[in-house]
Design an enzyme around this catalytic site. Sequence first.
Site, PDB file in Angstrom:
ATOM      1  N   LEU A 146       7.885  -1.246 -31.472  1.00 37.20           N
ATOM      2  CA  LEU A 146       7.718  -0.921 -29.878  1.00 37.20           C
ATOM      3  C   LEU A 146       6.873  -1.901 -29.424  1.00 37.20           C
ATOM      4  O   LEU A 146       7.168  -2.860 -28.410  1.00 37.20           O
ATOM      5  CB  LEU A 146       7.474   0.350 -29.423  1.00 37.20           C
ATOM      6  CG  LEU A 146       7.359   0.193 -27.826  1.00 37.20           C
ATOM      7  CD1 LEU A 146       8.413  -0.126 -26.978  1.00 37.20           C
ATOM      8  CD2 LEU A 146       6.885   1.942 -27.554  1.00 37.20           C
ATOM      9  N   TYR A 149       8.326  -5.802 -30.380  1.00 38.42           N
ATOM     10  CA  TYR A 149       9.479  -6.011 -29.840  1.00 38.42           C
ATOM     11  C   TYR A 149       9.373  -6.306 -28.356  1.00 38.42           C
ATOM     12  O   TYR A 149      10.145  -7.390 -27.822  1.00 38.42           O
ATOM     13  CB  TYR A 149      10.534  -4.973 -30.180  1.00 38.42           C
ATOM     14  CG  TYR A 149      11.766  -4.736 -29.312  1.00 38.42           C
ATOM     15  CD1 TYR A 149      12.831  -5.575 -29.514  1.00 38.42           C
ATOM     16  CD2 TYR A 149      11.935  -3.856 -28.467  1.00 38.42           C
ATOM     17  CE1 TYR A 149      13.962  -5.578 -28.872  1.00 38.42           C
ATOM     18  CE2 TYR A 149      13.020  -3.662 -27.633  1.00 38.42           C
ATOM     19  CZ  TYR A 149      14.024  -4.534 -27.900  1.00 38.42           C
ATOM     20  OH  TYR A 149      15.278  -4.577 -27.064  1.00 38.42           O
ATOM     21  N   HIS A 150       8.658  -5.671 -27.810  1.00 34.94           N
ATOM     22  CA  HIS A 150       8.406  -5.442 -26.405  1.00 34.94           C
ATOM     23  C   HIS A 150       7.811  -6.914 -26.030  1.00 34.94           C
ATOM     24  O   HIS A 150       8.292  -7.608 -25.019  1.00 34.94           O
ATOM     25  CB  HIS A 150       7.506  -4.309 -25.953  1.00 34.94           C
ATOM     26  CG  HIS A 150       7.282  -4.575 -24.377  1.00 34.94           C
ATOM     27  ND1 HIS A 150       5.932  -5.003 -23.895  1.00 34.94           N
ATOM     28  CD2 HIS A 150       7.789  -3.942 -23.404  1.00 34.94           C
ATOM     29  CE1 HIS A 150       5.935  -4.750 -22.486  1.00 34.94           C
ATOM     30  NE2 HIS A 150       6.968  -4.018 -22.183  1.00 34.94           N
ATOM     31  N   HIS A 151       6.640  -7.355 -26.685  1.00 40.12           N
ATOM     32  CA  HIS A 151       6.126  -8.719 -26.139  1.00 40.12           C
ATOM     33  C   HIS A 151       7.048  -9.927 -26.390  1.00 40.12           C
ATOM     34  O   HIS A 151       7.084 -10.788 -25.573  1.00 40.12           O
ATOM     35  CB  HIS A 151       4.857  -8.804 -27.171  1.00 40.12           C
ATOM     36  CG  HIS A 151       3.598  -8.046 -26.754  1.00 40.12           C
ATOM     37  ND1 HIS A 151       3.175  -8.381 -25.672  1.00 40.12           N
ATOM     38  CD2 HIS A 151       2.934  -7.222 -27.262  1.00 40.12           C
ATOM     39  CE1 HIS A 151       2.231  -7.713 -25.489  1.00 40.12           C
ATOM     40  NE2 HIS A 151       1.972  -6.796 -26.604  1.00 40.12           N
TER      41      HIS A 151
END
Length: 291
Positions: A146, A149-151
Amino acid sequence: MNDYYDVALRNYSYIFNFEEKFEHKDTRAWMTKNWTISFYFCGLYMILIFGGQHYMQSRPRFQLKGVLSVWNTLLATFSIMGAFRTAPELFHVLKNYGIYHSICIPSFIELDRVAGVWTWLFVLSKLPELGDTVFVVLRKQPLIFLHWYHHITVLLYSWFSYTEYTSSARWFIVMNYCVHSIMYSYYALKAMGYHPPRAISMLITTCQLCQMIVGCTVNIWAAQYIQEHQPCHVSVTNIRLSIAMYFSYFVLFARFFYKAYLSQDSGKKSKTIVSVPSQYARNNSEKLKGQ
């Protein structure tokens, strides 16, 4: 210029010099020409974080409490400023023009230089925010999916959306600034040795989940306007990418929320679990060490 002030001063009591001189056409031209550079940044980011993990395997972890305090304080301050400089434009549009205008008409660039410059700064900020992961690696915290992937996806989507002047982005930017204002302030307090109540971390995760729900809803509305053949400055490609991104975030953050606050193991943890992925990873690391 006087016309601009007449419009802008309805939303802002003061306009900074750098906001007054902002030229969106110059920044858009540069971003349109160079937005694919973000892929190189993401590639370098992946090499550094996973290479850094390998490098740190046989080395002691860094504490970095002082640097981390400064880092989070700077990001919190930037986010608070961004929220105060972009939210008035969104509220003004909603109050005077309605939902359709807020989703489909990009006045935050054309008519409002204050929101325009802070929109551009928002997009650029996704690059230094990759530095969050440096602290995860150097402090030898587990790097969960998470987190990185988010960044990466936020960086790529933000840079791409700016080149299209995606009108619905005003919603995403205001929400992100507001959530980050709370989140990085929480980070800063934790890094300084304070212990905010667990309810604050739950509030942050709840805000993140609400952000994903609103993001998906805004995209669905934009798609409906397009199907009804109403002028809407949002591309179909952008809508598809944004829905996929927001829905995946919702699933991942919902899973995180369940593990952190609702599962049986969450009630047994003696330390506060923070809603952010890096802090959650640290608590997992501490738990594994005790097994």
